[in-house]
Design a protein around this motif. Structure first.
Motif, PDB file in Angstrom:
ATOM      1  N   PRO A  62     -11.136  -8.968  -8.149  1.00 52.99           N
ATOM      2  CA  PRO A  62     -10.594  -8.296  -9.329  1.00 52.99           C
ATOM      3  C   PRO A  62      -9.232  -7.674  -8.984  1.00 52.99           C
ATOM      4  O   PRO A  62      -8.999  -7.271  -7.845  1.00 52.99           O
ATOM      5  N   LEU A  63      -8.346  -7.621  -9.954  1.00 51.22           N
ATOM      6  CA  LEU A  63      -7.010  -7.083  -9.716  1.00 51.22           C
ATOM      7  C   LEU A  63      -7.071  -5.668  -9.141  1.00 51.22           C
ATOM      8  O   LEU A  63      -6.250  -5.303  -8.303  1.00 51.22           O
ATOM      9  N   SER A  64      -8.060  -4.905  -9.539  1.00 48.68           N
ATOM     10  CA  SER A  64      -8.174  -3.529  -9.043  1.00 48.68           C
ATOM     11  C   SER A  64      -8.465  -3.468  -7.540  1.00 48.68           C
ATOM     12  O   SER A  64      -8.248  -2.445  -6.905  1.00 48.68           O
ATOM     13  N   HIS A  65      -8.951  -4.570  -6.963  1.00 55.27           N
ATOM     14  CA  HIS A  65      -9.237  -4.625  -5.522  1.00 55.27           C
ATOM     15  C   HIS A  65      -8.188  -5.410  -4.739  1.00 55.27           C
ATOM     16  O   HIS A  65      -8.332  -5.614  -3.535  1.00 55.27           O
ATOM     17  N   CYS A  66      -7.154  -5.855  -5.423  1.00 54.25           N
ATOM     18  CA  CYS A  66      -6.098  -6.636  -4.785  1.00 54.25           C
ATOM     19  C   CYS A  66      -5.288  -5.753  -3.840  1.00 54.25           C
ATOM     20  O   CYS A  66      -4.973  -4.611  -4.159  1.00 54.25           O
ATOM     21  N   ASN A  67      -4.966  -6.283  -2.668  1.00 55.44           N
ATOM     22  CA  ASN A  67      -4.137  -5.552  -1.715  1.00 55.44           C
ATOM     23  C   ASN A  67      -3.081  -6.491  -1.118  1.00 55.44           C
ATOM     24  O   ASN A  67      -3.013  -7.657  -1.484  1.00 55.44           O
ATOM     25  N   SER A  68      -2.309  -5.967  -0.196  1.00 54.90           N
ATOM     26  CA  SER A  68      -1.213  -6.762   0.372  1.00 54.90           C
ATOM     27  C   SER A  68      -1.726  -7.998   1.103  1.00 54.90           C
ATOM     28  O   SER A  68      -1.019  -9.009   1.171  1.00 54.90           O
ATOM     29  N   ASN A  69      -2.952  -7.957   1.636  1.00 52.51           N
ATOM     30  CA  ASN A  69      -3.498  -9.154   2.297  1.00 52.51           C
ATOM     31  C   ASN A  69      -3.679 -10.305   1.314  1.00 52.51           C
ATOM     32  O   ASN A  69      -3.441 -11.461   1.657  1.00 52.51           O
ATOM     33  N   HIS A  70      -4.096  -9.988   0.092  1.00 49.11           N
ATOM     34  CA  HIS A  70      -4.234 -11.023  -0.934  1.00 49.11           C
ATOM     35  C   HIS A  70      -2.868 -11.596  -1.303  1.00 49.11           C
ATOM     36  O   HIS A  70      -2.722 -12.804  -1.517  1.00 49.11           O
TER      37      HIS A  70
ATOM     38  N   LEU B  47      -0.242 -11.743   0.686  1.00 49.70           N
ATOM     39  CA  LEU B  47       0.181 -12.583   1.815  1.00 49.70           C
ATOM     40  C   LEU B  47      -0.529 -13.936   1.780  1.00 49.70           C
ATOM     41  O   LEU B  47       0.097 -14.974   2.027  1.00 49.70           O
ATOM     42  N   GLU B  48      -1.813 -13.942   1.455  1.00 49.42           N
ATOM     43  CA  GLU B  48      -2.554 -15.213   1.334  1.00 49.42           C
ATOM     44  C   GLU B  48      -1.937 -16.079   0.235  1.00 49.42           C
ATOM     45  O   GLU B  48      -1.820 -17.298   0.384  1.00 49.42           O
ATOM     46  N   PHE B  49      -1.555 -15.445  -0.869  1.00 53.57           N
ATOM     47  CA  PHE B  49      -0.939 -16.155  -1.985  1.00 53.57           C
ATOM     48  C   PHE B  49       0.389 -16.784  -1.556  1.00 53.57           C
ATOM     49  O   PHE B  49       0.667 -17.953  -1.856  1.00 53.57           O
TER      50      PHE B  49
ATOM     51  N   GLY C 186      -0.644  -1.283 -13.417  1.00 49.10           N
ATOM     52  CA  GLY C 186      -0.779  -0.859 -12.030  1.00 49.10           C
ATOM     53  C   GLY C 186       0.183   0.281 -11.730  1.00 49.10           C
ATOM     54  O   GLY C 186       1.253   0.365 -12.323  1.00 49.10           O
ATOM     55  N   SER C 187      -0.208   1.145 -10.818  1.00 45.61           N
ATOM     56  CA  SER C 187       0.667   2.269 -10.483  1.00 45.61           C
ATOM     57  C   SER C 187       1.642   1.870  -9.383  1.00 45.61           C
ATOM     58  O   SER C 187       1.361   1.004  -8.556  1.00 45.61           O
ATOM     59  N   GLN C 188       2.771   2.532  -9.393  1.00 50.01           N
ATOM     60  CA  GLN C 188       3.807   2.256  -8.403  1.00 50.01           C
ATOM     61  C   GLN C 188       3.288   2.547  -6.991  1.00 50.01           C
ATOM     62  O   GLN C 188       3.621   1.842  -6.045  1.00 50.01           O
ATOM     63  N   GLU C 189       2.460   3.552  -6.845  1.00 54.63           N
ATOM     64  CA  GLU C 189       1.941   3.961  -5.535  1.00 54.63           C
ATOM     65  C   GLU C 189       0.970   2.945  -4.947  1.00 54.63           C
ATOM     66  O   GLU C 189       0.831   2.852  -3.733  1.00 54.63           O
ATOM     67  N   THR C 190       0.277   2.189  -5.790  1.00 52.26           N
ATOM     68  CA  THR C 190      -0.713   1.231  -5.288  1.00 52.26           C
ATOM     69  C   THR C 190      -0.257  -0.216  -5.417  1.00 52.26           C
ATOM     70  O   THR C 190      -1.056  -1.128  -5.219  1.00 52.26           O
ATOM     71  N   ASN C 191       1.016  -0.435  -5.727  1.00 57.09           N
ATOM     72  CA  ASN C 191       1.531  -1.784  -5.949  1.00 57.09           C
ATOM     73  C   ASN C 191       1.487  -2.595  -4.653  1.00 57.09           C
ATOM     74  O   ASN C 191       2.232  -2.315  -3.716  1.00 57.09           O
ATOM     75  N   PRO C 192       0.611  -3.615  -4.568  1.00 58.29           N
ATOM     76  CA  PRO C 192       0.501  -4.386  -3.328  1.00 58.29           C
ATOM     77  C   PRO C 192       1.738  -5.234  -3.041  1.00 58.29           C
ATOM     78  O   PRO C 192       1.973  -5.627  -1.904  1.00 58.29           O
ATOM     79  N   PHE C 193       2.549  -5.493  -4.063  1.00 53.50           N
ATOM     80  CA  PHE C 193       3.760  -6.300  -3.884  1.00 53.50           C
ATOM     81  C   PHE C 193       4.898  -5.474  -3.287  1.00 53.50           C
ATOM     82  O   PHE C 193       5.900  -6.030  -2.867  1.00 53.50           O
ATOM     83  N   ALA C 194       4.725  -4.154  -3.269  1.00 56.54           N
ATOM     84  CA  ALA C 194       5.763  -3.262  -2.753  1.00 56.54           C
ATOM     85  C   ALA C 194       5.401  -2.716  -1.372  1.00 56.54           C
ATOM     86  O   ALA C 194       6.087  -1.841  -0.865  1.00 56.54           O
TER      87      ALA C 194
END
Length: 177
Positions: free
Chosen positions: A55-63, A65-67, A123-131
């Motif tokens: 789910p998008l709410s569990h997405c992190n920078s590892n996801h 990077l895999e993408f 999504g919040s700026q603080e939790t943005n996995p793309f940043a």
């Protein structure tokens, strides 16, 4: 699998226009906005196709990077491997078996669009996995690697001096003449 390839190819295309943005009277989205929406949908599909789906709410920078690594298989930029006889040559005289990869510029633009789309979609700026720092490090490494492999001079940006430390040239109080 063919649909995944189409989505990946759409995501790897860079926008042709500038920063974009819709005018208030415009009914069709700009090229940038259309690309951002396609990229966002592609990333969402990638998360759904994970086993188990993420789910998008569990997405992190590892996801993320895999993408990016997944998209590499659909790249169109020849990146010579270190053992290749053409490694470091900007214009090799013959073909080789080195892989095609996503170009750094395409990945950088993609991350910029996804970073904006994440926040536009709640999504919040603080939790943005793309940043995240991990994404910045990955992009920097890709840039350095591709520059070396393709024989393009790459110079790291120097860190700026601390703001409290004056430069040698700025210590003079004389105005310009």
């Amino acid at each position: 699998m063919e649909r995944g390839k189409e989505l990946a190819e759409e995501s790897s295309r860079s926008p042709g226009g500038g920063a974009g943005g819709d005018s208030p009277l415009s009914t069709t989205p700009s090229r940038y906005e259309s690309q951002k929406r396609r990229d966002w949908n592609t990333f969402g599909q990638f998360l759904k196709n994970q086993r188990p789906p993420v789910p998008l709410s569990h997405c992190n920078s590892n996801h993320v990077l895999e993408f990016l690594r997944y998209l590499d298989q659909f790249g169109k930029t020849k990146v010579h491997l270190q053992g290749c006889i053409f490694y470091g040559q900007p214009e090799p005289p013959a073909p080789c078996t080195c892989p095609l990869r996503q170009a750094w510029g395409s990945l950088d633009a993609l991350i910029g669009r996804l970073r904006a789309a994440y926040e536009e979609n709640g999504g919040s700026q603080e939790t943005n996995p793309f940043a995240s720092g991990a994404i910045r490090v990955y992009l920097r490494d890709v840039k350095e690697c591709q520059a070396k492999a393709r024989g393009i001079p790459y110079k790291k940006k120097k860190k700026k001096d601390s703001p409290g430390k004056p430069d040698d040239d700025s210590s003079s109080s004389m105005p310009f003449s």
